[in-house]
Design a protein around this motif. Structure first.
Motif, short mmCIF file in Angstrom:
data_model
loop_
_atom_site.label_atom_id
_atom_site.label_comp_id
_atom_site.label_asym_id
_atom_site.label_seq_id
_atom_site.Cartn_x
_atom_site.Cartn_y
_atom_site.Cartn_z
N UNK A 93 43.72 35.56 36.94
CA UNK A 93 43.16 35.70 38.29
C UNK A 93 42.60 37.11 38.48
N UNK A 94 41.57 37.21 39.28
CA UNK A 94 41.03 38.52 39.64
C UNK A 94 40.30 38.43 40.96
N UNK A 95 40.22 39.55 41.65
CA UNK A 95 39.50 39.58 42.92
C UNK A 95 38.00 39.66 42.68
N UNK A 96 37.25 39.10 43.61
CA UNK A 96 35.80 39.21 43.58
C UNK A 96 35.36 40.53 44.21
N UNK A 97 36.10 40.96 45.24
CA UNK A 97 35.78 42.23 45.90
C UNK A 97 36.97 42.70 46.72
N UNK A 98 36.81 43.88 47.29
CA UNK A 98 37.78 44.43 48.24
C UNK A 98 37.03 44.61 49.55
N UNK A 99 37.64 45.24 50.51
CA UNK A 99 36.95 45.46 51.79
C UNK A 99 35.75 46.39 51.63
N UNK A 100 35.77 47.21 50.56
CA UNK A 100 34.71 48.21 50.42
C UNK A 100 33.89 48.12 49.14
N UNK A 101 34.42 47.48 48.10
CA UNK A 101 33.73 47.51 46.80
C UNK A 101 33.87 46.20 46.04
N UNK A 102 32.99 45.99 45.06
CA UNK A 102 33.16 44.86 44.15
C UNK A 102 34.45 45.05 43.33
N UNK A 103 35.04 43.95 42.90
CA UNK A 103 36.24 44.00 42.06
C UNK A 103 35.94 43.39 40.70
N UNK A 104 36.96 43.27 39.87
CA UNK A 104 36.82 42.90 38.47
C UNK A 104 36.01 41.62 38.23
N UNK A 105 36.16 40.60 39.08
CA UNK A 105 35.46 39.34 38.86
C UNK A 105 34.25 39.17 39.77
N UNK A 106 33.67 40.27 40.19
CA UNK A 106 32.49 40.22 41.07
C UNK A 106 31.35 39.44 40.43
N UNK A 107 31.16 39.58 39.13
CA UNK A 107 30.04 38.93 38.43
C UNK A 107 30.45 37.60 37.78
N UNK A 108 31.67 37.14 38.01
CA UNK A 108 32.16 35.95 37.30
C UNK A 108 31.26 34.74 37.48
N UNK A 109 30.69 34.55 38.65
CA UNK A 109 29.82 33.40 38.90
C UNK A 109 28.55 33.42 38.05
N UNK A 110 28.26 34.56 37.39
CA UNK A 110 27.09 34.68 36.53
C UNK A 110 27.36 34.19 35.11
#
Length: 184
Positions: A93-110
């Motif tokens: 599991x990984x976060x897509x983002x936080x309240x202020x920034x992208x997180x580790x899985x931000x690009x996972x949907x790509x």
């Protein structure tokens, strides 16, 4: 609103049940102590430029723990799932983002079918997977049996529209991958 809350409770219970069944399916009790010593240490997804440390995650009160928001660069391996490279379903599991920034899985949907995912283990082996498919599903239709009972690596994050009333994304993005090889 109460109906939604009960739906979440039922879904969480089902997910926990599926996890427990998957853990106990075909486990050699004599081999458990040796297996417990091996853990995944790092997740590498070359096509997305991801090299993420992995932490252990558990289940608390019937819900999967999440990586802490103060470590957005880290992903978490669900320790009740298979160790990547071993038979069974390995879940990260990984976060897509936080309240202020992208997180580790931000690009996972790509991610696309055929791309490579590597998991470096504490025993020095590298489990290499090939992406089979990616799907975005509503959280209330989470495919627990497909995620927790079928062999392979599963990467999961949030996605879709953010629901400001509930303070969460409505969907999950799930990457399904098949083990290609585990090498030393």
């Amino acid at each position: 609103m109460a109906s939604s809350r009960w739906t979440r409770v039922v879904v969480a219970g089902l997910v926990t049940g599926f996890v427990m069944v998957a853990i106990n399916r075909g486990v050699d009790r004599d081999a458990t102590p040796a297996r417990a010593a091996v853990v995944p240490k790092r997740l590498d997804i070359p096509s997305l430029g991801i090299e993420a440390p992995l932490m252990k995650l558990g289940v608390t009160d019937g819900r999967l723990d999440l990586p802490p928001f103060d470590r957005p660069e880290a992903a978490g391996w669900v320790k009740e799932s298979a160790v990547p490279g071993d038979p069974g379903s390995a879940v990260i599991l990984g976060h897509v983002d936080t309240k202020t920034d992208p997180a580790v899985f931000y690009k996972l949907k790509q991610m696309r079918a055929g791309q490579v995912i590597k998991v470096v283990r504490s025993d020095g082996k590298v489990a290499q997977y090939r992406v089979d498919s990616i799907e975005q599903v509503r959280k209330d239709r989470f495919p627990a049996d497909k995620v927790y009972l079928e062999d392979g690596l599963r990467l999961i994050t949030c996605g879709g529209v953010f629901d400001w009333d509930k303070n969460e994304y409505r969907d999950n993005v799930i990457v399904y991958a098949t083990l290609v090889k585990a090498r030393t």
